[in-house]
Scaffold this motif. Structure first.
Motif, PDB file in Angstrom:
ATOM      1  N   GLY A 404       0.801  -1.216   0.000  1.00  0.00           N
ATOM      2  CA  GLY A 404       0.000   0.000   0.000  1.00  0.00           C
ATOM      3  C   GLY A 404       0.828   1.257   0.000  1.00  0.00           C
ATOM      4  O   GLY A 404       2.062   1.230  -0.113  1.00  0.00           O
ATOM      5  N   ARG A 405       0.118   2.372   0.139  1.00  0.00           N
ATOM      6  CA  ARG A 405       0.777   3.670   0.094  1.00  0.00           C
ATOM      7  C   ARG A 405      -0.002   4.679   0.919  1.00  0.00           C
ATOM      8  O   ARG A 405      -1.240   4.655   0.972  1.00  0.00           O
ATOM      9  CB  ARG A 405       0.889   4.170  -1.341  1.00  0.00           C
ATOM     10  CG  ARG A 405       1.601   5.523  -1.455  1.00  0.00           C
ATOM     11  CD  ARG A 405       1.693   5.992  -2.865  1.00  0.00           C
ATOM     12  NE  ARG A 405       2.272   7.326  -2.944  1.00  0.00           N
ATOM     13  CZ  ARG A 405       2.278   8.078  -4.027  1.00  0.00           C
ATOM     14  NH1 ARG A 405       1.724   7.624  -5.140  1.00  0.00           N
ATOM     15  NH2 ARG A 405       2.810   9.278  -4.016  1.00  0.00           N
ATOM     16  N   LEU A 406       0.723   5.577   1.557  1.00  0.00           N
ATOM     17  CA  LEU A 406       0.160   6.711   2.286  1.00  0.00           C
ATOM     18  C   LEU A 406       0.686   7.974   1.634  1.00  0.00           C
ATOM     19  O   LEU A 406       1.891   8.204   1.586  1.00  0.00           O
ATOM     20  CB  LEU A 406       0.587   6.647   3.761  1.00  0.00           C
ATOM     21  CG  LEU A 406       0.285   7.867   4.637  1.00  0.00           C
ATOM     22  CD1 LEU A 406      -1.221   8.012   4.848  1.00  0.00           C
ATOM     23  CD2 LEU A 406       0.992   7.756   5.986  1.00  0.00           C
ATOM     24  N   ASP A 407      -0.200   8.795   1.096  1.00  0.00           N
ATOM     25  CA  ASP A 407       0.191  10.020   0.400  1.00  0.00           C
ATOM     26  C   ASP A 407      -0.649  11.158   0.957  1.00  0.00           C
ATOM     27  O   ASP A 407      -1.813  11.335   0.584  1.00  0.00           O
ATOM     28  CB  ASP A 407      -0.033   9.864  -1.107  1.00  0.00           C
ATOM     29  CG  ASP A 407       0.459  11.079  -1.885  1.00  0.00           C
ATOM     30  OD1 ASP A 407       1.160  11.927  -1.287  1.00  0.00           O
ATOM     31  OD2 ASP A 407       0.137  11.177  -3.077  1.00  0.00           O
ATOM     32  N   ILE A 408      -0.090  11.921   1.899  1.00  0.00           N
ATOM     33  CA  ILE A 408      -0.859  12.909   2.645  1.00  0.00           C
ATOM     34  C   ILE A 408      -0.095  14.235   2.716  1.00  0.00           C
ATOM     35  O   ILE A 408       1.122  14.256   2.917  1.00  0.00           O
ATOM     36  CB  ILE A 408      -1.131  12.417   4.082  1.00  0.00           C
ATOM     37  CG1 ILE A 408      -2.030  11.194   4.066  1.00  0.00           C
ATOM     38  CG2 ILE A 408      -1.757  13.521   4.935  1.00  0.00           C
ATOM     39  CD1 ILE A 408      -3.446  11.457   3.628  1.00  0.00           C
ATOM     40  N   THR A 409      -0.816  15.324   2.550  1.00  0.00           N
ATOM     41  CA  THR A 409      -0.299  16.653   2.853  1.00  0.00           C
ATOM     42  C   THR A 409      -1.197  17.263   3.927  1.00  0.00           C
ATOM     43  O   THR A 409      -2.398  16.976   3.987  1.00  0.00           O
ATOM     44  CB  THR A 409      -0.288  17.573   1.622  1.00  0.00           C
ATOM     45  OG1 THR A 409      -1.621  17.713   1.119  1.00  0.00           O
ATOM     46  CG2 THR A 409       0.603  17.010   0.531  1.00  0.00           C
ATOM     47  N   ALA A 419      -4.018  16.642  11.323  1.00  0.00           N
ATOM     48  CA  ALA A 419      -4.948  15.592  10.896  1.00  0.00           C
ATOM     49  C   ALA A 419      -6.244  16.191  10.366  1.00  0.00           C
ATOM     50  O   ALA A 419      -6.815  15.718   9.376  1.00  0.00           O
ATOM     51  CB  ALA A 419      -5.231  14.655  12.057  1.00  0.00           C
ATOM     52  N   SER A 420      -6.726  17.256  11.009  1.00  0.00           N
ATOM     53  CA  SER A 420      -7.997  17.848  10.590  1.00  0.00           C
ATOM     54  C   SER A 420      -7.884  18.597   9.268  1.00  0.00           C
ATOM     55  O   SER A 420      -8.901  18.924   8.652  1.00  0.00           O
ATOM     56  CB  SER A 420      -8.503  18.809  11.677  1.00  0.00           C
ATOM     57  OG  SER A 420      -7.644  19.926  11.813  1.00  0.00           O
ATOM     58  N   SER A 421      -6.666  18.852   8.805  1.00  0.00           N
ATOM     59  CA  SER A 421      -6.482  19.562   7.536  1.00  0.00           C
ATOM     60  C   SER A 421      -5.909  18.658   6.448  1.00  0.00           C
ATOM     61  O   SER A 421      -5.543  19.138   5.368  1.00  0.00           O
ATOM     62  CB  SER A 421      -5.534  20.754   7.743  1.00  0.00           C
ATOM     63  OG  SER A 421      -4.223  20.299   8.053  1.00  0.00           O
ATOM     64  N   ALA A 422      -5.827  17.360   6.724  1.00  0.00           N
ATOM     65  CA  ALA A 422      -5.140  16.426   5.827  1.00  0.00           C
ATOM     66  C   ALA A 422      -5.865  16.274   4.492  1.00  0.00           C
ATOM     67  O   ALA A 422      -7.098  16.284   4.421  1.00  0.00           O
ATOM     68  CB  ALA A 422      -4.998  15.067   6.496  1.00  0.00           C
ATOM     69  N   ASN A 423      -5.071  16.117   3.432  1.00  0.00           N
ATOM     70  CA  ASN A 423      -5.570  15.826   2.093  1.00  0.00           C
ATOM     71  C   ASN A 423      -4.676  14.758   1.473  1.00  0.00           C
ATOM     72  O   ASN A 423      -3.475  14.702   1.749  1.00  0.00           O
ATOM     73  CB  ASN A 423      -5.549  17.073   1.208  1.00  0.00           C
ATOM     74  CG  ASN A 423      -6.558  18.118   1.646  1.00  0.00           C
ATOM     75  OD1 ASN A 423      -7.747  18.003   1.378  1.00  0.00           O
ATOM     76  ND2 ASN A 423      -6.080  19.139   2.356  1.00  0.00           N
ATOM     77  N   GLY A 424      -5.281  13.902   0.650  1.00  0.00           N
ATOM     78  CA  GLY A 424      -4.506  12.857  -0.015  1.00  0.00           C
ATOM     79  C   GLY A 424      -5.252  11.551  -0.039  1.00  0.00           C
ATOM     80  O   GLY A 424      -6.481  11.514  -0.181  1.00  0.00           O
ATOM     81  N   ALA A 425      -4.533  10.453   0.121  1.00  0.00           N
ATOM     82  CA  ALA A 425      -5.160   9.136   0.043  1.00  0.00           C
ATOM     83  C   ALA A 425      -4.332   8.119   0.810  1.00  0.00           C
ATOM     84  O   ALA A 425      -3.109   8.248   0.944  1.00  0.00           O
ATOM     85  CB  ALA A 425      -5.305   8.700  -1.408  1.00  0.00           C
ATOM     86  N   ALA A 475     -10.006   8.134   0.488  1.00  0.00           N
ATOM     87  CA  ALA A 475      -9.673   9.444  -0.068  1.00  0.00           C
ATOM     88  C   ALA A 475      -9.855  10.479   1.036  1.00  0.00           C
ATOM     89  O   ALA A 475     -10.919  10.553   1.660  1.00  0.00           O
ATOM     90  CB  ALA A 475     -10.580   9.760  -1.254  1.00  0.00           C
ATOM     91  N   VAL A 476      -8.827  11.258   1.282  1.00  0.00           N
ATOM     92  CA  VAL A 476      -8.835  12.203   2.403  1.00  0.00           C
ATOM     93  C   VAL A 476      -8.928  13.628   1.864  1.00  0.00           C
ATOM     94  O   VAL A 476      -8.119  14.037   1.019  1.00  0.00           O
ATOM     95  CB  VAL A 476      -7.561  12.042   3.262  1.00  0.00           C
ATOM     96  CG1 VAL A 476      -7.640  12.938   4.493  1.00  0.00           C
ATOM     97  CG2 VAL A 476      -7.352  10.590   3.661  1.00  0.00           C
ATOM     98  N   GLU A 477      -9.898  14.367   2.365  1.00  0.00           N
ATOM     99  CA  GLU A 477     -10.084  15.754   1.956  1.00  0.00           C
ATOM    100  C   GLU A 477     -10.482  16.571   3.180  1.00  0.00           C
ATOM    101  O   GLU A 477     -11.498  16.297   3.826  1.00  0.00           O
ATOM    102  CB  GLU A 477     -11.146  15.876   0.871  1.00  0.00           C
ATOM    103  CG  GLU A 477     -11.310  17.302   0.347  1.00  0.00           C
ATOM    104  CD  GLU A 477     -12.284  17.404  -0.814  1.00  0.00           C
ATOM    105  OE1 GLU A 477     -12.484  18.517  -1.326  1.00  0.00           O
ATOM    106  OE2 GLU A 477     -12.848  16.355  -1.196  1.00  0.00           O
ATOM    107  N   ASP A 478      -9.664  17.561   3.493  1.00  0.00           N
ATOM    108  CA  ASP A 478      -9.915  18.444   4.646  1.00  0.00           C
ATOM    109  C   ASP A 478     -10.200  17.643   5.911  1.00  0.00           C
ATOM    110  O   ASP A 478     -11.110  17.959   6.689  1.00  0.00           O
ATOM    111  CB  ASP A 478     -11.072  19.395   4.354  1.00  0.00           C
ATOM    112  CG  ASP A 478     -10.744  20.370   3.234  1.00  0.00           C
ATOM    113  OD1 ASP A 478      -9.546  20.680   3.069  1.00  0.00           O
ATOM    114  OD2 ASP A 478     -11.672  20.803   2.530  1.00  0.00           O
TER     115      ASP A 478
END
Length: 599
Positions: A404-409, A419-425, A475-478
């Motif tokens: 797998g992969r963790l790709d977060i900004t 964490a509350s502002s995270a975006n990515g997947a 999928a991570v958004e905001d």
């Protein structure tokens, strides 16, 4: 003859005056003001002296309660006794046979153009054959803040090889055995032991920066000059972990540069928890910060640590740190080794990589924390490669390879804020694996199969069902992580997880939908739901349809008992997931090169 008479007369008069002067200097009422005047003239600073006198037998000089005005703190000597050597006037001989200082104080400035006061205070130590110091306090000033470090005891020849000293400050005790190099304090050389509650406090005392640590003890060979300090051959412990290697600090620049090459034979992962504000369970002593973190975590209902980055520390130094752990003790996690390379420059911290190795597979991540701006920016790119599920819980629940992969900004000064502002997947996938049949049936609330398995299954030899594929992508958004999708496809059933995880408040809102592929008795025909929080998840059942089916079952049951089971029967018409497409998408997401981190 007359000329010789006058010469002898002058010599005699001079000797008489010298003798009279020496006699007067033995009297404190004359020696005290004269000594104070001489010190004021030499230093250009106001001086207060309570008592001074010359001692004839043995030849020496004593002063009591001396105070010299200073910018940071006054120089103070509760008592100083000097014993002069009759042969001190000869070349290569020390003028002072012994110097004894008790209850002293001096100021040191660690930053700024003027690094100290009275730069001549410690010079020409080769003129002292032996020194003895007791309770001498250094008031250390940095950016307007002051701390104290006390030389509890010290003795030896200052410019020789036999100096021993014990000091304490900032929750740290220091033991030194070696030499002061050069006649004018060019540096220190010798064996050093540093023992304390938190190494970050000691680093702060020195004007440096370091992460928080558990209680520690480090031993090594110190080599310290004006601009370079080295501690080599480190042999010590931090918390429950051993630590070795070399450590160097380069001064004389805008920010000190720390260069460290460190190794651990056996690392307790709990010892790193204090760095990120996570609770720790250690077998030895804990410090106040660890106890505070543990107490705060126990009283909280949150999983993500409530800790923030210390921007002052990150911006105070530059650093290059290489760390290796040959063995890692991580509780239920099957980790074997750790490799960490960190570079800190201009407030930007780069971990490239952080690599955890397991017996099979590894997790490797590149992390960038840009703390040069007011709001830190975070960029995380992690990759999981062929981690064998058999390594978890002795393989009782799942088997096969996981990738797998963790790709977060993210942005923010604290972990929760980030964490509350995270975006990515986040993407995980497994192919050709097996899942425990008991868990698969339980996910579909197939009570008949669950009861049957509980009655017939051997716990030492559990039954598994083959996985066609398993893909979990969020999928991570905001700060909202939505299932996109989460699918487990086995020979018995297709399980789909729907919903989201809110990383802001850590709440869970997930539904498990199951489509059986075999005839199943005992299903409630409701969907399991996962609520609660990351720290305290709660599993329930969405029974909206079940109530109607129960009513129909009651009606049918009044006619014939056997028909009452029909509303709880799945006829096994479930379809297979498109595993080829799901795995191709997951594999592509895991293999896509990361975007370059913002500079």
């Amino acid at each position: 003859m007359k000329a010789q008479y006058w010469v002898l007369t002058i010599i005699a008069a001079a000797a008489l005056l010298a003798a009279a002067g020496l006699i007067l200097l033995t009297m404190p009422r004359f020696a005290t003001p004269l000594s104070a005047w001489a010190i004021e003239t030499a230093t250009g600073r106001d001086t207060t002296l309570d008592h001074a006198r010359l001692k004839i037998f043995p030849i020496g000089y004593e002063m009591r309660v001396l105070e010299i005005q200073g910018d940071i703190a006054p120089y103070r000597l509760g008592a100083m006794d000097l014993r002069f050597s009759p042969l001190g006037i000869l070349p290569g001989r020390a003028l002072i046979a012994r110097a004894s200082v008790t209850d002293g104080q001096a100021g040191i400035r660690l930053k700024g153009e003027d690094r100290g006061e009275g730069g001549d205070f410690l010079k020409n130590l080769d003129e002292i054959a032996r020194a003895e110091i007791e309770n001498f306090v250094f008031v250390v000033s940095r950016d307007g803040d002051t701390q104290e470090f006390t030389i509890t005891t010290a003795s030896g020849r200052p410019a020789g090889d036999d100096v021993e000293a014990v000091g304490s400050g900032a929750g740290t005790t220091v033991f030194f055995n070696g030499r002061i190099a050069g006649p004018q304090v060019d540096g220190l050389r010798g064996a050093l032991t540093v023992r304390g509650e938190n190494f970050a406090d000691f680093a702060d005392l020195l004007g440096l920066a370091a992460p928080d640590t558990p209680p520690y003890e480090l031993n090594g060979e110190l080599s310290a000059g004006e601009d370079v300090w080295r501690l080599q051959g480190i042999d010590g412990v931090v918390g429950d972990s051993d630590l070795g290697g070399d450590f160097e600090v380069r001064l004389g620049r805008d920010r000190p540069l720390i260069i460290a090459d460190l190794q651990s034979t056996n690392l307790e992962l709990d010892d790193l928890g204090i760095i990120i504000g996570a609770p720790s369970r250690v077998s030895g002593e804990t410090n106040a910060l660890q106890e505070e973190i543990n107490s705060s975590y126990a009283a909280s209902d949150r999983l993500i640590p409530d800790s923030t980055l210390d921007l002052t520390r990150i911006r105070a130094v530059d650093a290059r740190v290489d760390f290796r752990a040959d063995s890692v003790q991580a509780g239920p996690l099957p980790l074997q080794a750790l490799r960490l390379d960190m570079n800190l420059e201009d407030g930007v911290m780069r971990f490239a990589p952080i690599a955890f190795e397991a017996e099979a597979g590894n997790l490797e991540a590149e992390v960038v924390i840009d703390a040069s701006e007011e709001t830190p920016q975070h960029d995380i790119d992690g990759r999981l490669s062929d981690v064998r599920l058999e390594q978890f819980a002795d393989g009782r629940f799942a088997q096969g390879g996981l990738a797998g992969r963790l790709d977060i900004t993210a942005s923010g000064n604290g972990f929760r804020q980030a964490a509350s502002s995270a975006n990515g997947a986040v993407t995980l996938y497994a192919q050709d694996g097996r899942i425990r049949q008991l868990g698969s049936e339980a996910a579909g609330l197939d009570l008949g199969e669950v009861v049957l398995l509980l009655l017939t299954e051997d716990p030492q030899d559990p039954e598994f069902t083959e996985l066609n594929c398993a893909v979990a992508r969020f999928a991570v958004e905001d700060g909202l992580a939505r299932a996109a999708p989460v699918v487990f496809d086995s020979q018995d059933s297709l399980i789909v997880l729907d919903g989201a995880v809110n990383l802001d408040d850590e709440s869970l809102d997930l539904t498990v939908e199951t489509d059986a592929k075999d005839v199943s008795w005992g299903s409630l025909l409701g969907d399991p739901v996962i609520r609660g929080t990351l720290r305290n998840p709660a599993i329930g059942v969405d029974a909206g349809e079940t109530a109607l089916q129960a009513g129909a079952a009651a009606l049918l049951g009044s006619l014939t008992g056997g028909l009452a089971a029909l509303p709880f029967v799945e006829l096994g018409d479930g379809r297979d997931a498109d595993c080829e497409a799901l795995l191709a998408r997951a594999h592509g997401a895991a293999q896509t090169p990361p975007e370059p981190a913002a500079q």
